[in-house]
Design an enzyme around this catalytic site. Structure first.
Site, PDB file in Angstrom:
ATOM      1  CB  CYS A 117      -1.119   0.119   1.223  1.00 24.51           C
ATOM      2  SG  CYS A 117      -2.297  -1.174   0.866  1.00 24.51           S
ATOM      3  CG  HIS A 255      -2.795   3.419   2.645  1.00 30.00           C
ATOM      4  ND1 HIS A 255      -3.499   3.224   1.454  1.00 30.00           N
ATOM      5  CD2 HIS A 255      -2.881   2.346   3.183  1.00 30.00           C
ATOM      6  CE1 HIS A 255      -4.042   1.778   1.615  1.00 30.00           C
ATOM      7  NE2 HIS A 255      -3.629   1.422   2.713  1.00 30.00           N
ATOM      8  CG  ASN A 285      -6.822  -0.144   1.829  1.00 34.97           C
ATOM      9  OD1 ASN A 285      -5.922   0.002   0.962  1.00 34.97           O
ATOM     10  ND2 ASN A 285      -6.121  -0.849   2.828  1.00 34.97           N
TER      11      ASN A 285
END
Length: 328
Positions: A117, A255, A285
């Site tokens: 990520c 993020h 996400n």
């Protein structure tokens, strides 16, 4: 850690998410939770999942085209394409080669970066270093299709993730500058986020499939502890090294991991004058795509003004953290 040359600018941004909207009730039912539970635990209300036959490269190409249009350049002008992903089309070749082919950027070198990520910030740093002092244009894309590696019964993971892609064009010219970048990896915590099978350590054989080792797995409690304890400390150190104080930061693009967790982290960052930009309520996400998707959304809304300092903060599997400071 790098200080970035002033001749590399972010010339354009773009994003793409699939058409299919997946509600909390749809994703929660097989995991034994309802929509209200998901919102309470994550602040996510829906996400987008790729259609059958739609791969990571397809999402990346759409985002890349949008970024090229924003930058006002053609694919033929690209000298470099880097795709940040942990859900590639295939183990090999790199997903970036399919992007190169579909865009028609036949003169560009193409490869992937996998920092999970944090991947988009890692890729941004790599590409800046390659362009600085020698020119050229590059397309940096964060793209992931996590819906293909989620265990439908695992409420710790399946409720969090969506699919998408975000892109940036870098090159010479007037535009947002990358002021400072810092990359961190904590390999001793590598087991906290993983897909155990599919590589040379555990091949994707029947035994691995029977044990469900092909699925994404996460120790949610320890991941949260890592983010809450490490990100504020790393961010304050980063800003000090960049020569700015928290009040100088106008925008924060983290993020998009979990909205409830981010609320805790943001309180500890002391970014009292910064606007935090979030897309997780709609998209969940999206892995390496989450920062460039959110950056593009804010840019297209006209949120940034010339001279604004924008803090990008990626974190995730590895464990890893990537921080970048842009001056718009």
């Amino acid at each position: 850690m790098t200080d970035v040359a002033a001749d590399v600018a972010v010339l354009g941004t773009g994003a793409y998410v699939p058409d299919r909207i997946v509600s909390n009730d749809e994703v929660g039912a097989p995991a034994g939770v309802d929509g209200e539970w998901i919102v309470r635990k994550t602040a996510i209300r829906e996400r987008r999942w790729a259609a059958p036959g739609q791969a990571t490269s397809d999402l990346a190409v759409a985002a890349g085209r949008a970024a090229l249009e924003s930058a006002g350049i053609t694919a033929g002008q690209l000298s470099l394409i880097v795709v940040a992903t942990s859900t590639p089309d295939r183990p090999q070749p790199p997903t970036a080669v399919f992007v190169q082919q579909q865009l028609g950027a036949l003169g560009a070198a193409a490869f992937d970066v996998n920092a999970v990520c944090s991947g988009s910030v890692f890729a941004l740093s790599v590409v800046e270093g390659m362009l600085a002092g020698r020119g050229g244009h590059a397309l940096v894309i964060g793209a992931d299709v996590y819906s293909r590696i989620l265990n439908p019964a695992d409420r710790k993971t399946v409720v969090l993730f969506g699919d998408g892609a975000g892109a940036m064009v870098l090159g010479p010219g007037k535009g947002p500058r990358i002021r400072h970048v810092a990359l961190h990896t904590f390999g001793e915590l590598s087991d906290l986020i993983q897909v155990p099978a599919g590589g040379s350590r555990i091949p994707p054989d029947q035994a691995a499939l029977d044990a469900k080792l092909q699925y994404f797995a996460m120790d949610g409690r320890e991941v949260r502890r890592f983010v809450v304890e490490q990100l504020p400390q790393l961010t304050k150190q980063f800003l000090h090294e960049a020569g700015v104080v928290p009040d100088d930061v106008a925008h924060f693009v983290p993020h998009q991991a979990n909205g409830v967790m981010l609320d805790t982290v943001i309180e500890d960052l002391s970014l009292s004058r910064a606007t935090t930009h979030l897309t997780l309520e709609e998209y969940g996400n999206t892995g390496a795509a989450s920062i460039p998707i959110t950056l593009d959304a804010a840019a297209r809304k006209g949120a940034f003004r010339p001279g604004d300092l924008i803090l990008l903060a990626g974190f995730g599997g590895g464990m890893a953290a990537g921080l970048a400071l842009l001056e718009w």
